[in-house]
Design a protein around this motif. Structure first.
Motif, short mmCIF file in Angstrom:
data_model
loop_
_atom_site.label_atom_id
_atom_site.label_comp_id
_atom_site.label_asym_id
_atom_site.label_seq_id
_atom_site.Cartn_x
_atom_site.Cartn_y
_atom_site.Cartn_z
N ARG A 188 0.79 -1.29 -0.29
CA ARG A 188 0.05 -0.12 0.11
C ARG A 188 0.79 1.19 -0.03
O ARG A 188 1.83 1.45 0.73
N VAL A 189 0.61 2.02 -0.80
CA VAL A 189 1.19 3.56 -0.83
C VAL A 189 0.23 4.54 -1.06
O VAL A 189 -0.76 4.49 -1.83
N HIS A 190 0.17 5.68 -0.09
CA HIS A 190 -0.64 6.61 -0.08
C HIS A 190 -0.03 7.89 -0.62
O HIS A 190 0.93 8.33 -0.25
N ILE A 191 -0.92 8.40 -1.62
CA ILE A 191 -0.42 9.64 -2.40
C ILE A 191 -1.41 10.62 -2.22
O ILE A 191 -2.62 10.32 -2.31
N GLY A 192 -1.11 11.78 -1.62
CA GLY A 192 -1.84 13.08 -1.55
C GLY A 192 -1.50 13.89 -2.74
O GLY A 192 -0.75 14.49 -2.93
N ASP A 203 0.31 17.16 5.74
CA ASP A 203 1.72 16.97 6.30
C ASP A 203 2.06 15.29 6.15
O ASP A 203 0.92 14.54 6.84
N PRO A 204 2.80 15.00 5.35
CA PRO A 204 3.08 13.47 5.20
C PRO A 204 3.15 12.78 6.43
O PRO A 204 2.58 11.62 6.70
N ASP A 250 2.25 8.68 2.25
CA ASP A 250 3.84 8.57 1.75
C ASP A 250 4.17 9.74 0.82
O ASP A 250 5.58 10.05 1.11
N ILE A 251 3.52 10.12 0.12
CA ILE A 251 4.07 11.35 -0.96
C ILE A 251 3.08 12.25 -1.29
O ILE A 251 1.97 11.98 -1.23
N VAL A 252 3.46 13.49 -1.07
CA VAL A 252 2.43 14.54 -1.33
C VAL A 252 2.91 15.32 -2.47
O VAL A 252 3.98 15.64 -2.55
N LEU A 262 8.40 8.38 -6.51
CA LEU A 262 9.11 9.62 -6.62
C LEU A 262 9.78 10.01 -7.83
O LEU A 262 9.70 11.18 -8.53
N GLU A 263 10.50 8.93 -8.26
CA GLU A 263 11.46 9.11 -9.52
C GLU A 263 10.28 9.16 -10.62
O GLU A 263 10.42 10.03 -11.54
N ALA A 264 9.30 8.41 -10.80
CA ALA A 264 8.27 8.31 -11.76
C ALA A 264 7.51 9.78 -11.83
O ALA A 264 7.21 10.13 -12.87
N LEU A 265 7.15 10.12 -10.71
CA LEU A 265 6.46 11.46 -10.77
C LEU A 265 7.43 12.60 -11.11
O LEU A 265 6.88 13.61 -11.94
N ALA A 266 8.59 12.66 -10.75
CA ALA A 266 9.58 13.70 -11.22
C ALA A 266 9.69 13.61 -12.43
O ALA A 266 9.67 14.77 -13.15
N ALA A 267 9.65 12.58 -13.00
CA ALA A 267 9.99 12.49 -14.80
C ALA A 267 8.75 12.77 -15.38
O ALA A 267 8.88 13.24 -16.33
#
Length: 308
Positions: free
Chosen positions: A96-100, A136-137, A143-145, A293-298
């Protein structure tokens, strides 16, 4: 010094809170209801406070129980993640990964990146939430905002990564421009209907204009006929021919390509807010976090650093 005594009863407590009864928790944990009850009693005795309100028909958490539950679930999740990360096969993103995500930007820009990423990793379980409030993470357990707008000072507990900036443009519908004419200078806007963003407290966001010097930005209050407190609502209003609006280009990209909106005053377009990725440093080593994180940044940043 840490004592293992502090871990005793936590799994029982969380199970009772999740199930809502001693009997259901006992069935889940393959224990007797008596063992569950004694475990909770020992935990409450050790903590010196009651964790549950008990009646013959209901069981609910006290205020202290609610606070303790939040802490315990976080601890158990961290222990689970630590155990999973030790296994070599779990170098692949999983769990599970929670993304805001912020509302409109999240749906239009970030969500497609996340969905493509998740399709590559069948064991990843994305939990995606949308909110334009400050997240606030650590406090909110995310996990990622993806955050629009940044800070010059970041807490030591948070990791952050600048990924680019919005590009703010002026636009209107062809029907509006046919009826009212196309502005050529900033002063021409005084004779046009303007659509501005408004906050819940009644404040109206000023518009930004490129200055005469390179990189210079001027902010001016405008006389707006329409004030809308939502980005997608602004798009609807300007598309309906209600006037001219200043919007981030990513929000109207499709409309510009289809010709239902037209950019005006291109020489006055400016940089907008920064887009940042934010996360708890304590979770950065988890494959599901680091890889996403890398996928979002790219995926969010085109050439030039402008998010269009």
């Amino acid at each position: 010094m840490f004592s293992s005594e502090r871990l005793k009863g936590i799994d029982v407590f969380v199970s009772v809170a999740d199930c809502g009864s001693f009997k259901a928790a006992a069935e889940r944990m393959s224990l007797t209801a008596s063992a569950i009850s004694k475990g909770i009693a020992r935990l409450e005795s050790r903590l010196g406070t009651r964790l549950f309100h008990r009646t013959t028909r209901s069981l609910s958490l006290t205020d202290a129980g609610i606070a303790f539950y939040r802490t315990c679930t976080g601890v158990l999740a961290d222990l689970e993640e630590a155990e999973l990360s030790l296994h070599a096969e779990n170098t692949e993103p999983r769990g599970r990964v929670h993304i805001g995500l912020p509302g409109a930007f999240g749906r239009l820009q970030a969500l497609p990146v996340i969905l493509r990423f998740a399709q590559e990793y069948a064991l990843l379980l994305p939990h995606i939430s949308f909110s334009d409030r400050f997240i606030d993470p650590i406090e909110d357990g995310v996990d990622i905002v993806v955050r629009i707008g940044g800070s010059d000072v970041w807490p030591d507990t948070l990791g952050h990564r600048y990924v680019g900036r919005e590009w703010h443009i002026f636009c209107a519908s062809p029907a509006y421009l046919s009826k009212h004419g196309t502005p050529v200078t900033v002063h021409d806007l005084e004779h046009h209907q303007c659509i501005a963003y408004g906050w819940a407290d009644g404040a109206i966001s000023p518009w930004s204009f490129a200055g005469t010097q390179a990189g210079e930005i001027e902010r001016r209050a405008i006389a707006a006929r329409f004030v809308v407190g939502d980005g997608e609502g602004l798009v609807i209003a300007v598309s309906a021919g209600c006037g001219i609006a200043q919007l981030p280009s990513w929000l109207v990209k499709r409309q510009l390509e289809e010709g239902t909106l037209v950019e005006v005053l291109p020489h006055l377009a400016t940089d907008g807010l920064a887009i940042n990725l934010v996360w708890a440093k304590s979770r950065q080593a988890l494959p599901k976090v680091s890889a996403l994180l890398e996928a979002l940044a790219a995926g969010l940043v085109p050439s030039g650093g402008k998010i269009e």
